[in-house]
Scaffold this active site. Structure first.
Site, mmCIF file in Angstrom:
data_model
loop_
_atom_site.group_PDB
_atom_site.id
_atom_site.type_symbol
_atom_site.label_atom_id
_atom_site.label_comp_id
_atom_site.label_asym_id
_atom_site.label_seq_id
_atom_site.Cartn_x
_atom_site.Cartn_y
_atom_site.Cartn_z
ATOM 1 N N LYS A 171 0.875 -1.161 0.000
ATOM 2 C CA LYS A 171 0.000 0.000 0.000
ATOM 3 C C LYS A 171 0.915 1.214 0.000
ATOM 4 O O LYS A 171 1.632 1.482 0.973
ATOM 5 C CB LYS A 171 -0.910 -0.023 1.225
ATOM 6 C CG LYS A 171 -2.013 1.051 1.180
ATOM 7 C CD LYS A 171 -1.518 2.359 1.730
ATOM 8 C CE LYS A 171 -2.569 3.447 1.677
ATOM 9 N NZ LYS A 171 -2.012 4.765 2.130
ATOM 10 N N GLY A 226 4.724 3.258 10.672
ATOM 11 C CA GLY A 226 3.937 4.481 10.684
ATOM 12 C C GLY A 226 3.601 4.910 12.091
ATOM 13 O O GLY A 226 4.293 4.565 13.058
ATOM 14 N N SER A 227 2.509 5.637 12.220
ATOM 15 C CA SER A 227 2.129 6.210 13.503
ATOM 16 C C SER A 227 1.432 5.191 14.395
ATOM 17 O O SER A 227 0.919 4.176 13.925
ATOM 18 C CB SER A 227 1.197 7.402 13.277
ATOM 19 O OG SER A 227 -0.043 6.967 12.737
ATOM 20 N N GLY A 230 -2.257 5.108 13.366
ATOM 21 C CA GLY A 230 -2.457 4.317 12.151
ATOM 22 C C GLY A 230 -2.336 2.830 12.417
ATOM 23 O O GLY A 230 -3.117 2.025 11.890
ATOM 24 N N GLY A 231 -1.366 2.452 13.235
ATOM 25 C CA GLY A 231 -1.209 1.048 13.576
ATOM 26 C C GLY A 231 -2.399 0.506 14.346
ATOM 27 O O GLY A 231 -2.856 -0.620 14.102
ATOM 28 N N GLU A 250 5.733 -1.051 13.374
ATOM 29 C CA GLU A 250 6.655 -0.132 14.022
ATOM 30 C C GLU A 250 5.876 1.166 14.197
ATOM 31 O O GLU A 250 5.436 1.770 13.222
ATOM 32 C CB GLU A 250 7.902 0.087 13.164
ATOM 33 C CG GLU A 250 8.916 1.005 13.819
ATOM 34 C CD GLU A 250 9.990 1.457 12.865
ATOM 35 O OE1 GLU A 250 10.289 2.674 12.853
ATOM 36 O OE2 GLU A 250 10.525 0.621 12.119
ATOM 37 N N CYS A 287 12.386 7.515 12.898
ATOM 38 C CA CYS A 287 11.826 6.786 14.038
ATOM 39 C C CYS A 287 12.827 6.624 15.163
ATOM 40 O O CYS A 287 12.448 6.328 16.301
ATOM 41 C CB CYS A 287 11.312 5.427 13.582
ATOM 42 S SG CYS A 287 12.553 4.438 12.732
#
Length: 507
Positions: A171, A226-227, A230-231, A250, A287
């Site tokens: 994606k 990602g954030s 979002g996770g 992550e 990160c």
């Protein structure tokens, strides 16, 4: 007529905030199903290539990317403003990572081949048992905003999943759709040329497409960088599936950096300058950026802070990647400096226009540290905590959320095992006398950490990242012609194996 699922997807120039030419079109749910079905159909052929065939394939992908270096770096820079030197290095890393996993696959130790021949045991006769790790099936990968190459379409999740023998559907991230599409085209062409099915690597665009991807029953695992928000959203979708699947995310990291009094006395100015380089590199959109820095109160710590403040005033910072990150940074850092316990130490120059922001350093005393100091600020900002005793230092460490990394700057003769142990309990990588930004691709690397850094025990960088996309399978009394090569008595592609409990290495 443009609908929700076929809108153009365009990147934005971070320097100006102006939209670029559309790089793709959002995929409908039907299109996502077709792409995943193509990936599933490719799985048997990809696995049938064997370890040698997949190693050859991975090297072919690296060569294909290298051949298009100039075009890839140019387009990625237009969409991210990260700069040609940084992106050129990222492409080099990406190609190396593919080559690295080719070596991992050829070595073969990752499959954990184990043979227990039939024979008597104290519990009675034992059947012939042979076990190894096998591909899990089609993998969904979510590209990251801050790494358009190394953690996106051709990145580590893709490389490790393909190396394991799994097809991948990526994606694409909306911050660099053109780069994602270009790289996908380059890789698909290389896949076919190397004898692999084109469906081994698919690509979808759009938020709705991402939701369709993780809920497709054919997808067997998800890799995400990602954030935290979002996770969590993707985890909620996965929990609603009829068949649960692993999600390797992550998510969030503060990466505390501790400076002891002895280190501050010996090289305080040097540490301050290095800290700013780590905090402002890639506009702090890493990160592993040190977001919480602990220095001793008093003269020794003042040397670190003064050098950092001076370096921040000279720092060159590129704009942030997109509008959402830009707005979040402005809002979150405004809340940080409003906290009554927090003092602003320095604010650097702001790039003009677009998504430019000024880098920021703040300080707070350890005995009055607010909740805002323990938040992740995705951008060039960091909080410096002044501690007056070992007890105060350990109390702050105990309050901080778990992270990907922790860093410890020591004096020449120091060996604080208790402090190192406490930090090690909360992170996946412990750095000494350096800076956490920069994650080497190697056999010993671990890029992960306890929640909320990640939600698993696995790494997304290094050789063992391949373990995420494999599952164990045992064969009992299997006919020789039905065994995979790795479990036959004399494998064509030798590899390390444990036979009747004893490790045997290939000659």
């Amino acid at each position: 007529m443009t609908t929700l699922e076929n809108r153009p997807v365009a990147g934005v120039d971070p320097w100006t905030g102006e939209a670029l030419e559309a790089g793709a079109v959002e995929n409908s749910a039907e299109e996502v199903r077709a792409i995943v079905a193509e990936a599933a159909a490719a799985a048997p052929r990809l696995e049938a290539l064997g370890r040698r065939g997949r190693a050859k394939l991975l090297r072919a992908l690296a060569q294909a990317l290298e051949a298009e270096r100039q075009q890839i770096v140019s387009l990625a820079d237009a969409e991210t403003a990260l700069g040609a030197p940084r992106l050129g290095g990222e492409l080099t890393r990406t190609c190396y990572q593919l080559e690295f996993f080719a070596g991992v696959v050829e070595d073969g130790g990752y499959v954990e081949a184990t043979l227990d021949p039939a024979g008597p045991t104290p519990m009675g006769p034992r059947p012939d048992l042979r076990r190894m790790l096998v591909p899990i099936g089609p993998v969904a990968v979510f590209g990251a905003s801050n790494f358009p190459l190394a953690f996106s379409v051709p990145g580590g999740d893709t490389a490790s999943a393909l190396a394991a023998g799994n097809p991948v559907v990526v994606k694409a991230h909306g911050s660099h759709p053109g780069t994602s599409r270009l790289v996908h085209e380059v890789l698909r062409e290389a896949l076919v040329a190397a004898g692999a099915p084109a469906g081994a690597l698919g690509l979808v665009f759009g938020r709705a497409a991402g939701e369709s991807l993780v809920t497709d029953p054919t997808v067997k695992a998800v890799g995400f960088t990602g954030s935290l928000s979002g996770g969590r959203a993707l985890l909620d979708l996965i929990r609603g599936r009829a068949e649960p699947i692993p999600f390797y995310g992550e998510l969030s990291s503060l990466n505390p950096l501790v400076v002891t009094a002895a280190a501050a006395r010996e090289r305080g100015a040097e540490i301050g300058v290095g800290l700013v380089a780590s905090v402002t590199g890639s506009a702090g959109q890493l990160c592993t950026k040190p977001g919480l820095v602990l220095v001793p109160a008093g003269t020794d710590g003042d040397a670190v802070v003064a050098a950092a403040a001076e370096a921040l005033g000279k720092a060159e910072v590129v704009p942030l990647l997109n509008r959402r990150i830009h707005q979040a940074y402005l809002s979150d850092t405004a809340g940080l400096v409003r906290a009554k316990e927090v003092s602003e130490v320095a604010s650097g120059p702001k790039p003009g226009g677009g998504y430019g922001v000024a880098p920021l350093l703040t300080t707070v005393d350890a005995d009055g540290i607010p909740a805002e100091a323990f938040a992740e600020y995705f951008g060039p900002a960091s909080v410096i905590v002044r501690y007056r005793s070992q007890a105060e230092l350990l109390a702050v460490v105990d309050q901080a959320p778990a992270s990907l990394t922790a860093t410890l700057h020591l004096g020449e003769d120091e060996a604080p095992k208790d402090l190192a142990t406490e930090l090690g309990r909360r992170v996946g990588r412990l750095v000494f006398n350096g800076y956490p930004t920069g994650v080497a691709v190697s056999w010993a690397q671990h890029h992960g950490g306890p929640w909320p850094a990640t939600n698993s025990l696995h790494t997304s960088v290094g050789a063992t990242a391949i373990r995420r996309f494999l599952r164990p399978l045992a064969w009992q009394n299997a006919p020789a012609h039905l065994l995979p090569d790795e479990l036959t008595d004399e494998p064509r592609a030798p590899l390390p194996r444990r036979i009747d409990g004893r490790l045997q290495l290939p000659h």
